[in-house]
Design an enzyme around this catalytic site. Structure first.
Site, PDB file in Angstrom:
ATOM      1  CE  LYS A 147     -13.097  -3.000   0.139  1.00 54.59           C
ATOM      2  NZ  LYS A 147     -13.987  -3.648   1.060  1.00 54.59           N
ATOM      3  CE  LYS A 173      -4.316  -1.534   1.840  1.00 53.54           C
ATOM      4  NZ  LYS A 173      -5.392  -1.413   2.782  1.00 53.54           N
ATOM      5  CE  LYS A 210      -7.731  -9.430  -1.864  1.00 56.63           C
ATOM      6  NZ  LYS A 210      -7.895  -8.975  -0.554  1.00 56.63           N
TER       7      LYS A 210
HETATM    8  P1  AMP Z   1     -10.896  -6.352   2.445  1.00 57.28           P
HETATM    9  O1  AMP Z   1     -12.386  -6.049   1.602  1.00 57.28           O
HETATM   10  O2  AMP Z   1      -9.841  -6.452   1.542  1.00 57.28           O
HETATM   11  O3  AMP Z   1     -10.937  -5.193   3.447  1.00 57.28           O
HETATM   12  O4  AMP Z   1     -11.294  -7.834   3.090  1.00 57.28           O
HETATM   13  C1  AMP Z   1     -12.286  -7.802   4.056  1.00 57.28           C
HETATM   14  C2  AMP Z   1     -12.413  -9.415   4.468  1.00 57.28           C
HETATM   15  O5  AMP Z   1     -12.647 -10.310   3.149  1.00 57.28           O
HETATM   16  C3  AMP Z   1     -11.081  -9.970   4.886  1.00 57.28           C
HETATM   17  O6  AMP Z   1     -11.324 -10.997   5.879  1.00 57.28           O
HETATM   18  C4  AMP Z   1     -10.519 -10.433   3.575  1.00 57.28           C
HETATM   19  O7  AMP Z   1      -9.586 -11.588   3.866  1.00 57.28           O
HETATM   20  C5  AMP Z   1     -11.665 -11.168   2.868  1.00 57.28           C
HETATM   21  N1  AMP Z   1     -11.455 -11.061   1.627  1.00 57.28           N
HETATM   22  C6  AMP Z   1     -11.305  -9.971   0.591  1.00 57.28           C
HETATM   23  N2  AMP Z   1     -11.117 -10.240  -0.625  1.00 57.28           N
HETATM   24  C7  AMP Z   1     -11.426 -11.597  -0.690  1.00 57.28           C
HETATM   25  C8  AMP Z   1     -11.216 -12.549  -1.832  1.00 57.28           C
HETATM   26  N3  AMP Z   1     -10.936 -12.054  -2.936  1.00 57.28           N
HETATM   27  N4  AMP Z   1     -11.118 -13.842  -1.527  1.00 57.28           N
HETATM   28  C9  AMP Z   1     -11.409 -14.192  -0.283  1.00 57.28           C
HETATM   29  N5  AMP Z   1     -11.402 -13.346   0.832  1.00 57.28           N
HETATM   30  C10 AMP Z   1     -11.467 -12.173   0.558  1.00 57.28           C
END
Ligand code: AMP
Ligand code: TRP
Length: 351
Positions: free
Chosen positions: A213, A127, A210
């Protein structure tokens, strides 16, 4: 550390307790649902106390947000939690900034964690990139606040996606150093819980990246707010290879795009990859994709409908978050007080 501190906690047994958090950074994806929300909801059925936090203080570490947007995204995420099956009666659901003990414990942990530990965090490196000088101090300290989130409740299990494993490991290091330096057994050594076939849902455009968003291409992800047509279209256009589906799960090993779609199917249908393969072995994507699209629409539509319904009543969402914060605070306060006592801080105010 000093003779003023006794070691009354050695051998402490910790009650099993689940804690996890998500940033209200706007927009929930299928990755968030399968990797986090769906599993959070399932934890409620395991007879274990579950605490889920919307980490609004983490959300301003990368960049400050428009305050109107931050509030909106916090409510939307709360609606996403509830629509995904998190029951605010069975779980504690709240936003981080309403429980000030998070910030207070984070300060102590800022003094426990070492610069070297923080510098090794891959999320920080990703980041901050080449512009570390311009990054906020909050972004650097982010994992210490996350450790505070978890340890403030003596949480023993933290369900997260693969990408958060390093932060949970840092939480363990912070707990261990605190316990060691003060000669106590006060903080548990928390386990990351990374399970299921969907701990890493990948981009629909690139099976090695991955689903996120923050990906510039909206085609790369399914948003929980997408309607049925958008979901079907994105799955139809998802990247694949020309081969039919293999006869065994091992046959997916070098086929990241195919593997991703099979994993998504398995996670949505609550099947194993082997079971999905058994149904679709030798079939073309022309057959598999429509089946996946139907399944995704069937599973996601009730969630987006419920999210929209909940968003009609922001006051009710705020009430739920406030009630959750009161319940969280009741657990957090005694743990914070004890921590400050161990550290040697005087708390003699009445009330
Ligand atoms: P974030 O949106 O990156 O802040 O992630 C919020 C939660 O969703 C965390 O527990 C992440 O590990 C999970 N997460 C986000 N993107 C993914 C993905 N593509 N696959 C699996 N888990 C995800
Ligand atoms: N860092 C996590 C993420 O980006 C969010 C988070 C903050 C969290 N505090 C937490 C996750 C505590 C689990 C436990 O996904």
């Amino acid at each position: 550390m000093t003779d003023a501190v006794q070691t009354p906690h050695v051998g402490t047994k910790f009650t099993p307790r689940v804690f996890s958090g998500i940033q209200p950074s706007g927009g929930l994806t299928l990755g968030n649902y399968l990797g986090a929300l769906k599993r959070f909801a399932q934890k409620q059925d395991e007879g274990i106390e579950t605490i889920y936090c919307i980490v609004d203080m983490h959300a301003i570490t990368a960049a400050l947000l428009d305050p109107v947007k931050l509030r909106q995204q916090t409510r939307e995420l709360a609606a996403g939690f509830i629509a995904s099956g998190i029951d605010p009666k069975r779980s504690i659901l709240f936003n981080q900034s309403q429980v000030s003990a998070h910030a207070e414990l984070a300060w102590i942990f800022n003094c426990i964690a070492r610069m070297g530990w923080m510098n090794r965090m891959t999320q920080w490196k990703d980041k901050a990139g080449k512009h570390a000088e311009a990054a906020s101090l909050g972004l650097f300290a982010y994992p210490a606040l996350m450790a505070a989130d978890i340890l403030l409740y003596h949480a023993t299990q933290v369900p997260v996606g693969e990408d958060q494993k390093q932060h949970v490991e840092l939480t363990r290091d912070i707990a261990a150093k605190f316990n060691h330096d003060y000669g106590v057994d006060f903080f548990p050594i928390t386990e990351p819980v990374i399970e299921g076939v969907a701990t890493r849902v990948m981009s629909l455009r690139d099976g090695t990246k991955k689903m996120s968003k923050s990906d510039p291409s909206d085609q790369s992800r399914i948003n929980l707010t997408d309607d049925a047509d958008a979901i079907s279209a994105k799955i139809r256009k998802a990247k694949t290879d020309p081969e039919p589906l293999p006869d065994t799960a091992e046959g997916l090993a070098d086929r990241p795009d195919a593997r991703n779609l099979v994993n998504i199917y398995a996670a949505l249908a609550d099947l194993t990859v082997e079971q999905v393969i058994a149904d679709f072995a030798g079939k073309q994507f022309g057959v598999f994709k429509p089946a996946l699209a139907d399944l995704a629409v069937e599973k996601l539509r009730p969630i987006s409908t419920e999210m929209q319904r909940l968003m009609q009543d922001p006051a009710e969402i705020d009430r739920i978050l406030g009630e959750g914060a009161d319940r969280a605070d009741a657990i957090a306060q005694p743990i914070l007080r004890k921590t400050l006592d161990i550290v040697g801080m005087i708390r003699s105010r009445r009330g």
